[in-house]
Design an enzyme around this catalytic site. Structure first.
Site, PDB file in Angstrom:
ATOM      1  N   ARG A   1      -8.587  -6.153  -3.087  1.00 50.04           N
ATOM      2  CA  ARG A   1      -9.990  -6.096  -2.659  1.00 50.04           C
ATOM      3  C   ARG A   1     -10.503  -4.661  -2.680  1.00 50.04           C
ATOM      4  O   ARG A   1      -9.895  -3.772  -2.061  1.00 50.04           O
ATOM      5  CB  ARG A   1     -10.154  -6.672  -1.245  1.00 50.04           C
ATOM      6  CG  ARG A   1     -11.641  -6.837  -0.883  1.00 50.04           C
ATOM      7  CD  ARG A   1     -11.848  -7.421   0.486  1.00 50.04           C
ATOM      8  NE  ARG A   1     -11.614  -6.413   1.518  1.00 50.04           N
ATOM      9  CZ  ARG A   1     -11.936  -6.568   2.806  1.00 50.04           C
ATOM     10  NH1 ARG A   1     -12.491  -7.697   3.203  1.00 50.04           N
ATOM     11  NH2 ARG A   1     -11.676  -5.623   3.669  1.00 50.04           N
TER      12      ARG A   1
ATOM     13  N   HIS B   1     -12.780  -0.679  -8.195  1.00 54.53           N
ATOM     14  CA  HIS B   1     -14.018   0.120  -8.300  1.00 54.53           C
ATOM     15  C   HIS B   1     -13.803   1.590  -7.916  1.00 54.53           C
ATOM     16  O   HIS B   1     -14.676   2.413  -8.107  1.00 54.53           O
ATOM     17  CB  HIS B   1     -15.178  -0.516  -7.496  1.00 54.53           C
ATOM     18  CG  HIS B   1     -15.102  -0.336  -6.012  1.00 54.53           C
ATOM     19  ND1 HIS B   1     -16.226  -0.425  -5.211  1.00 54.53           N
ATOM     20  CD2 HIS B   1     -14.059  -0.077  -5.183  1.00 54.53           C
ATOM     21  CE1 HIS B   1     -15.871  -0.221  -3.947  1.00 54.53           C
ATOM     22  NE2 HIS B   1     -14.569  -0.024  -3.907  1.00 54.53           N
TER      23      HIS B   1
ATOM     24  N   PHE C   1       0.708   1.400  -6.739  1.00 61.22           N
ATOM     25  CA  PHE C   1       0.323   0.425  -7.768  1.00 61.22           C
ATOM     26  C   PHE C   1       0.213   0.997  -9.176  1.00 61.22           C
ATOM     27  O   PHE C   1      -0.053   0.272 -10.128  1.00 61.22           O
ATOM     28  CB  PHE C   1      -0.914  -0.380  -7.373  1.00 61.22           C
ATOM     29  CG  PHE C   1      -2.157   0.368  -6.942  1.00 61.22           C
ATOM     30  CD1 PHE C   1      -2.614   1.481  -7.622  1.00 61.22           C
ATOM     31  CD2 PHE C   1      -2.895  -0.102  -5.858  1.00 61.22           C
ATOM     32  CE1 PHE C   1      -3.768   2.142  -7.225  1.00 61.22           C
ATOM     33  CE2 PHE C   1      -4.064   0.544  -5.450  1.00 61.22           C
ATOM     34  CZ  PHE C   1      -4.495   1.670  -6.141  1.00 61.22           C
TER      35      PHE C   1
ATOM     36  N   ASP D   1       0.881  -1.171   0.000  1.00 59.78           N
ATOM     37  CA  ASP D   1       0.000   0.000   0.000  1.00 59.78           C
ATOM     38  C   ASP D   1       0.915   1.218   0.000  1.00 59.78           C
ATOM     39  O   ASP D   1       2.144   1.085   0.104  1.00 59.78           O
ATOM     40  CB  ASP D   1      -0.930   0.012   1.237  1.00 59.78           C
ATOM     41  CG  ASP D   1      -2.254   0.748   0.964  1.00 59.78           C
ATOM     42  OD1 ASP D   1      -2.201   1.860   0.402  1.00 59.78           O
ATOM     43  OD2 ASP D   1      -3.316   0.218   1.319  1.00 59.78           O
TER      44      ASP D   1
HETATM   45  C1  LIG Z   1     -11.072   1.174  -0.869  1.00 67.30           C
HETATM   46  S1  LIG Z   1      -9.547   0.867  -0.084  1.00 67.30           S
HETATM   47  C2  LIG Z   1      -9.572  -0.897   0.021  1.00 67.30           C
HETATM   48  C3  LIG Z   1      -8.747  -1.370   1.162  1.00 67.30           C
HETATM   49  C4  LIG Z   1      -8.819  -2.879   1.445  1.00 67.30           C
HETATM   50  N1  LIG Z   1      -8.341  -3.629   0.329  1.00 67.30           N
HETATM   51  C5  LIG Z   1     -10.198  -3.292   1.827  1.00 67.30           C
HETATM   52  O1  LIG Z   1     -10.856  -4.009   1.084  1.00 67.30           O
HETATM   53  O2  LIG Z   1     -10.655  -2.888   2.910  1.00 67.30           O
HETATM   54  C6  LIG Z   1      -8.361   1.201  -1.359  1.00 67.30           C
HETATM   55  C7  LIG Z   1      -6.918   0.984  -0.939  1.00 67.30           C
HETATM   56  O3  LIG Z   1      -6.061   1.345  -2.041  1.00 67.30           O
HETATM   57  C8  LIG Z   1      -4.942   2.036  -1.510  1.00 67.30           C
HETATM   58  N2  LIG Z   1      -4.332   2.877  -2.560  1.00 67.30           N
HETATM   59  C9  LIG Z   1      -4.846   4.006  -3.100  1.00 67.30           C
HETATM   60  N3  LIG Z   1      -4.026   4.499  -4.033  1.00 67.30           N
HETATM   61  C10 LIG Z   1      -2.963   3.646  -4.074  1.00 67.30           C
HETATM   62  C11 LIG Z   1      -1.777   3.608  -4.875  1.00 67.30           C
HETATM   63  N4  LIG Z   1      -1.529   4.536  -5.800  1.00 67.30           N
HETATM   64  N5  LIG Z   1      -0.899   2.608  -4.668  1.00 67.30           N
HETATM   65  C12 LIG Z   1      -1.152   1.651  -3.732  1.00 67.30           C
HETATM   66  N6  LIG Z   1      -2.262   1.612  -2.951  1.00 67.30           N
HETATM   67  C13 LIG Z   1      -3.158   2.610  -3.133  1.00 67.30           C
HETATM   68  C14 LIG Z   1      -5.525   2.839  -0.374  1.00 67.30           C
HETATM   69  O4  LIG Z   1      -4.539   3.308   0.509  1.00 67.30           O
HETATM   70  C15 LIG Z   1      -6.472   1.818   0.237  1.00 67.30           C
HETATM   71  O5  LIG Z   1      -5.801   0.992   1.178  1.00 67.30           O
END
Ligand SMILES: C[S@@+](CC[C@H](N)C(=O)[O-])C[C@H]1O[C@@H](n2cnc3c(N)ncnc32)[C@H](O)[C@@H]1O
Length: 162
Positions: free
Chosen positions: A57, A61, A42, A16
């Protein structure tokens, strides 16, 4: 998973953004379970190549198609032919969405200019990133929460190898 399946072989790495990982309060527990926390954006090159499983996860979306394609392409470039990508996402029906699905879709659109997707949307998105769906298992019928198992797109010449 590491707790429930103590005999599971291999390494688990949680990726993350660093600023998000800095808020983790259970690092010691993760270390005791041999889970590595590794900062990663990512949108950039995936540093872990050839993993058995990549799992996201409720990530895709939050993003529009162009950004989702970048995220998925970085993964497909890192995947080996026996790697599996699991997207844990809502799969919307083509017709007759429930109010829960419609409200989630509207929330994604208004907050993030993103959306929930149908099977056809996922097929198109994944194919554009060099991937194909192997199987979908829905585990919550109300929301359509599903595990989408994807693998590298089979090259035409491989289909005829024997
Ligand atoms: C909606 S949350 C989902 C978190 C977890 N997977 C869950 O289901 O509860 C989206 C996740 O993507 C991460 N995220 C957002 N932009 C990102 C990036 N550029 N690189 C890596 N992670 C990222 C956020 O920090 C967050 O943890």
């Amino acid at each position: 998973m590491a707790k429930d399946q103590p005999n599971l072989q291999g390494r688990i790495v949680i990726e993350d953004l660093e600023l998000v990982q800095n808020m983790l309060s259970n690092r010691e527990e993760l270390e005791s379970l041999n889970i590595t926390v590794q900062p990663h954006n990512f949108m950039q090159e995936q540093p872990i190549t050839g993993a058995k499983v990549y799992y996201l996860r409720n990530v895709i979306h939050n993003w529009n198609d162009a950004d989702s394609k970048t995220i998925l392409s970085q993964l497909s470039k890192a995947m080996a032919h026996d790697s599996v990508l699991i997207l844990d996402e809502v799969v919307m029906p083509q017709l007759g969405v429930s109010w829960k699905q419609a409200s989630m879709d509207l929330a994604m659109m208004t907050m993030l200019a993103a959306k929930e997707r149908t099977r056809a949307d996922f097929d198109k998105l994944l194919n554009g990133a060099g991937l194909q769906i192997r199987e979908i298992r829905t585990y919550d019928e109300d929301y359509g929460d599903s595990l989408i198992f994807a693998e590298l797109l089979t090259r035409v010449d491989e289909k005829f190898e024997e």
